[in-house]
Structure formats: structure tokens, C-alpha cells
Enzyme design. Structure first.
Site, short mmCIF file in Angstrom:
data_model
loop_
_atom_site.label_atom_id
_atom_site.label_comp_id
_atom_site.label_asym_id
_atom_site.label_seq_id
_atom_site.Cartn_x
_atom_site.Cartn_y
_atom_site.Cartn_z
N GLY A 10 10.42 3.10 -10.54
CA GLY A 10 9.55 4.24 -10.27
C GLY A 10 10.24 5.52 -10.70
N GLN A 11 9.49 6.62 -10.66
CA GLN A 11 10.09 7.87 -11.16
C GLN A 11 11.27 8.32 -10.28
OE1 GLN A 11 7.51 11.24 -11.49
NE2 GLN A 11 6.21 10.72 -9.76
N LEU A 36 7.79 -5.78 -2.09
CA LEU A 36 7.54 -5.32 -0.71
C LEU A 36 6.16 -5.75 -0.20
CD1 LEU A 36 9.14 -1.75 -0.58
CD2 LEU A 36 10.20 -3.98 -0.22
N ALA A 59 6.86 2.48 -3.20
CA ALA A 59 5.70 2.81 -2.38
C ALA A 59 4.44 2.46 -3.14
CB ALA A 59 5.68 4.31 -2.04
N THR A 61 1.65 4.10 -4.42
CA THR A 61 1.42 5.53 -4.64
C THR A 61 0.09 5.84 -5.33
OG1 THR A 61 2.67 5.36 -6.71
CG2 THR A 61 3.89 6.14 -4.77
N THR A 100 5.63 11.82 2.54
CA THR A 100 4.76 12.70 1.76
C THR A 100 4.09 13.81 2.56
OG1 THR A 100 2.69 12.67 0.48
CG2 THR A 100 2.92 10.97 2.14
N ASP A 101 3.79 14.89 1.86
CA ASP A 101 2.97 15.98 2.39
C ASP A 101 1.56 15.49 2.77
OD1 ASP A 101 3.00 15.53 -0.45
OD2 ASP A 101 1.54 17.15 -0.66
N TYR A 124 -3.70 6.46 1.85
CA TYR A 124 -2.29 6.62 1.43
C TYR A 124 -1.51 7.42 2.48
CZ TYR A 124 1.66 8.67 -1.13
OH TYR A 124 2.90 9.10 -1.51
N1 LIG Z 1 4.49 10.99 -6.61
C1 LIG Z 1 4.31 11.99 -5.75
O1 LIG Z 1 3.70 13.00 -6.07
C2 LIG Z 1 4.87 11.89 -4.35
C3 LIG Z 1 4.63 12.95 -3.47
C4 LIG Z 1 5.18 12.88 -2.18
C5 LIG Z 1 5.91 11.78 -1.80
N2 LIG Z 1 6.10 10.76 -2.68
C6 LIG Z 1 6.86 9.61 -2.23
O2 LIG Z 1 8.06 9.55 -3.00
C7 LIG Z 1 8.47 8.19 -3.15
C8 LIG Z 1 8.70 7.88 -4.61
O3 LIG Z 1 7.47 8.02 -5.30
P1 LIG Z 1 7.38 8.02 -6.89
O4 LIG Z 1 6.64 9.23 -7.28
O5 LIG Z 1 8.70 7.73 -7.50
O6 LIG Z 1 6.41 6.78 -7.09
P2 LIG Z 1 6.22 5.80 -8.34
O7 LIG Z 1 6.73 6.44 -9.58
O8 LIG Z 1 4.79 5.36 -8.27
O9 LIG Z 1 7.17 4.60 -7.98
C9 LIG Z 1 6.89 3.73 -6.95
C10 LIG Z 1 7.60 2.44 -7.24
O10 LIG Z 1 7.27 1.53 -6.20
C11 LIG Z 1 7.10 0.28 -6.81
N3 LIG Z 1 6.28 -0.62 -6.02
C12 LIG Z 1 4.97 -0.54 -5.74
N4 LIG Z 1 4.59 -1.63 -5.05
C13 LIG Z 1 5.71 -2.40 -4.89
C14 LIG Z 1 5.97 -3.65 -4.29
N5 LIG Z 1 4.99 -4.37 -3.74
N6 LIG Z 1 7.24 -4.13 -4.31
C15 LIG Z 1 8.24 -3.44 -4.90
N7 LIG Z 1 8.04 -2.26 -5.50
C16 LIG Z 1 6.79 -1.75 -5.50
C17 LIG Z 1 6.42 0.57 -8.12
O11 LIG Z 1 6.57 -0.55 -8.96
P3 LIG Z 1 5.63 -0.78 -10.22
O12 LIG Z 1 6.12 0.21 -11.24
O13 LIG Z 1 5.88 -2.20 -10.58
O14 LIG Z 1 4.23 -0.51 -9.76
C18 LIG Z 1 7.17 1.80 -8.58
O15 LIG Z 1 8.32 1.43 -9.31
C19 LIG Z 1 7.38 7.35 -2.48
O16 LIG Z 1 7.76 7.06 -1.16
C20 LIG Z 1 6.18 8.27 -2.45
O17 LIG Z 1 5.30 7.94 -1.39
C21 LIG Z 1 5.61 10.79 -3.95
#
Ligand SMILES: NC(=O)c1ccc[n+]([C@@H]2O[C@H](COP(=O)([O-])OP(=O)(O)OC[C@H]3O[C@@H](n4cnc5c(N)ncnc54)[C@H](OP(=O)(O)O)[C@@H]3O)[C@@H](O)[C@H]2O)c1
Length: 290
Positions: A10-11, A36, A59, A61, A100-101, A124
Site C-alpha cells: 500500500g502507499q 487480514l 486496511a 480503504t 482516519t479523520d 469505512y
Molecule cells: N488513503 C487515505 O486517504 C487515508 C486517510 C486516512 C487514513 N488512512 C489510513 O492509513 C492507512 C494506510 O492507508 P493507505 O492510504 O496506505 O491505503 P492503501 O494504499 O489502500 O493500502 C492499503 C493496503 O492494505 C492492503 N490490504 C487490503 N486488504 C487486505 C487484506 N485482506 N490483507 C492484507 N492486506 C490488505 C492493500 O492490499 P492490496 O494492494 O492487495 O489491495 C494495500 O496494500 C490505513 O489504515 C488507512 O485507513 C488512509
């Protein structure tokens, strides 16, 4: 020190692995190696890897899709963090978890503090709040870091979407009544590392962690388009009511980060300065179309 990172594709997970590498051994897991959504596989994996610190960057997401897939979102965002927390408690590991917010409804005037009561508007947001509560109930050493509007040079995010659309469309219509702090994965990973270097067991808790300052999605898009260079599409502000999505989003996503700054001596960068840096890096590494 051994660090286990979930969601390492993930990012944020990708950036965490990169940033934590000088601090110790990293077990980088992804959906393939630690899924997960399969709760029965989580405890055995943790017991085999024996991490000192678990960083849960995985997560569900897909905010809009979650409205029609609440069971899947609950499994990844609430059930799995609870199991990670129980395993951390059992082994004495520290669990670092991101939230998250979107746990808030956005009706507050001014930034939300950690003492404000969540009231999520979406599946979410609700599942992420349930994940926080499961971790807190476990009694494990933990850091829950709530952040907002995450972007970086890879993966799916607003910055990369606007950079692409700026090349494809003459006019972008972007909401201007949702406000928050765009926060880069680099800011988050570096802040996490800074916190881990000085963390003591009594510092377990919930912390807001975003870049400082705030803008609207429209303001963020304007910056991206201005820096991306010609052709400059128009960037028209629209209200949320004109941009229909399956999930409702909070209008006010501002998080007060005074607690994390005070407790860990963190200086969080201004959102615009950080975004300018990431956009410049991206433009430098991407050949411009001729
Ligand atoms: N993005 C936002 O704007 C934002 C804002 C606030 C908080 N957050 C929080 O910040 C954290 C990081 O978010 P991010 O932006 O990096 O999200 P992301 O780029 O969507 O990365 C999430 C990762 O979780 C993996 N994932 C999803 N389902 C899974 C599963 N069943 N088992 C194992 N891995 C799984 C995804 O794998 P795949 O690539 O295989 O799907 C992806 O690599 C999260 O907790 C998110 O809730 C994000």
C-alpha cells in the site's frame, strides 16, 4: 528490533518499509503473505515472525465500495486489528495502527482533538473506529495514529489522480467545501520513525497525526495543476452536493495534532510545503509528453 509491516504494497506500507529499514529487521507482508480477511491465519503468522513492533498499514480503504461490502470492511478494519492487538498483548509487542479523520462527522467548528467523540458517516469510518476500540480494549502497548487525506508517489490517491486528469481534461470540477490536511506517506513514515525512536510503554494512546495547516480538495487540486505545468485545465470549485458518492464524507476533516507534537517533540511539516516536494519529485521522474 524486528518490525512487521502489514499492507506493505500500500502507499503507506511501502514508505514505512523504506523508512524503517535502518532501524532493524523488517518483515514486510502483503495480502498474499498475511491476508487480514482470513482471521484464522493472523495469530500463527505473528507467532512465527515474532516481531517487537507490528505496524498495521493494511486496511480496507475503498471508502465507497465499503458501503456495499460492510462485512469485508469490518473483517480487515476492525476484526483483524483486534487479533493483531491480542497477539501484541500476548507477546509484549508494540502495535502501531493507522486510523482516519473519517471517524468524525465533520460538523465541529475547528479541528478535532483526540477527546472528541467519533460519529462516522460511512461504513469505512465506522469499521476504522471499531478497529481503534478493539485495540484499546486489548490492553496491548499501542499507538493509534489518526491521519487524513493520505497521498504519495505510488498507489491510488488524489494527487496521482489529479496529475493524470490534468493531462486528459480541459476542466476539473473539484469539491471546495470539504477541508482537511493532505498528508504525505513520507511525512507519516518519518513521524512514525521519530515516535518509535523515543517511545516508552507508558506512552500508549491515540494520537492525531497530519501535516499542519489545511485546505480544501479544490485548493489541493489547484496546487497540483499549477505545479504540473501546461496544459493548465480549469479547476472549478463545486459543493459536495454536486459530487455524488456512495459514502458520505465529513466536511471538516481537520485534526488537532498538539498532543503528538507535545508528547514526542514532533514538528509536522506544512501540507503545502510537503506537497510541493512530492509533486516536484514526481514531475522530475516522469517524462513529460511532447
Ligand atoms: N488513503 C487515505 O486517504 C487515508 C486517510 C486516512 C487514513 N488512512 C489510513 O492509513 C492507512 C494506510 O492507508 P493507505 O492510504 O496506505 O491505503 P492503501 O494504499 O489502500 O493500502 C492499503 C493496503 O492494505 C492492503 N490490504 C487490503 N486488504 C487486505 C487484506 N485482506 N490483507 C492484507 N492486506 C490488505 C492493500 O492490499 P492490496 O494492494 O492487495 O489491495 C494495500 O496494500 C490505513 O489504515 C488507512 O485507513 C488512509
Amino acid at each position: 528490533m524486528k518490525f512487521l509491516v502489514t499492507g506493505s504494497n500500500g502507499q503507506l506500507g511501502f514508505e514505512l518499509v523504506r523508512t524503517l529499514t535502518p532501524l532493524g529487521e523488517i518483515a514486510a507482508t502483503d495480502r498474499r503473505t498475511l491476508d487480514l480477511s482470513r482471521p484464522e491465519t493472523i495469530a500463527p503468522a505473528i507467532r512465527e515472525l515474532k516481531p517487537d513492533v507490528i505496524l498495521n498499514a493494511a486496511a480496507y480503504t475503498a471508502v465507497d465500495l465499503a458501503e456495499s461490502e460492510p462485512v469485508a470492511a469490518t473483517m480487515v478494519n476492525a476484526t483483524a486489528p483486534g487479533i493483531l492487538a491480542d497477539e501484541a498483548k500476548r507477546s509484549g509487542a508494540l502495535l502501531v495502527h493507522y486510523s482516519t479523520d473519517y471517524v468524525f462527522d465533520g460538523t465541529k467548528t475547528g479541528p478535532y482533538t483526540e477527546d472528541d467523540t467519533p460519529n462516522p458517516l460511512s461504513v469505512y469510518g465506522r469499521t476504522k473506529w471499531e478497529g481503534e476500540q478493539a485495540i484499546q480494549a486489548s490492553g496491548c502497548d499501542h499507538l493509534i495514529l489518526r491521519t487524513s487525506w493520505v497521498y504519495g508517489p505510488r498507489g491510488k490517491n488524489f494527487l496521482l489522480t489529479i496529475l493524470r486528469l490534468a493531462r486528459e481534461k480541459p476542466l476539473l470540477k473539484i469539491v471546495n467545501d470539504q477541508i482537511g490536511a493532505p498528508t504525505s506517506t513520507q511525512t507519516l513514515a518519518e513521524a512514525t520513525t521519530h515516535i518509535l525512536r523515543q517511545w516508552q510503554p507508558r506512552q500508549s494512546g491515540l494520537f492525531h497525526l497530519t501535516a499542519s495547516g489545511h485546505t480544501s480538495w479544490h485548493g489541493f487540486a489547484k496546487l497540483i495543476v499549477d505545479l504540473a505545468g501546461p496544459p493548465y485545465p480549469g479547476v472549478e470549485p463545486i459543493p459536495t452536493s454536486e459530487y455524488r458518492t456512495a459514502a458520505r464524507r465529513p466536511l471538516n476533516s481537520r485534526l488537532d495534532c498538539n498532543k503528538v507534537s507535545a508528547q514526542f517533540g514532533l514538528q509536522l511539516p506544512d501540507w503545502e510545503q510537503a506537497a510541493r516536494g512530492v509533486i516536484a519529485q514526481l514531475l522530475a521522474s516522469t517524462p513529460r509528453p511532447t
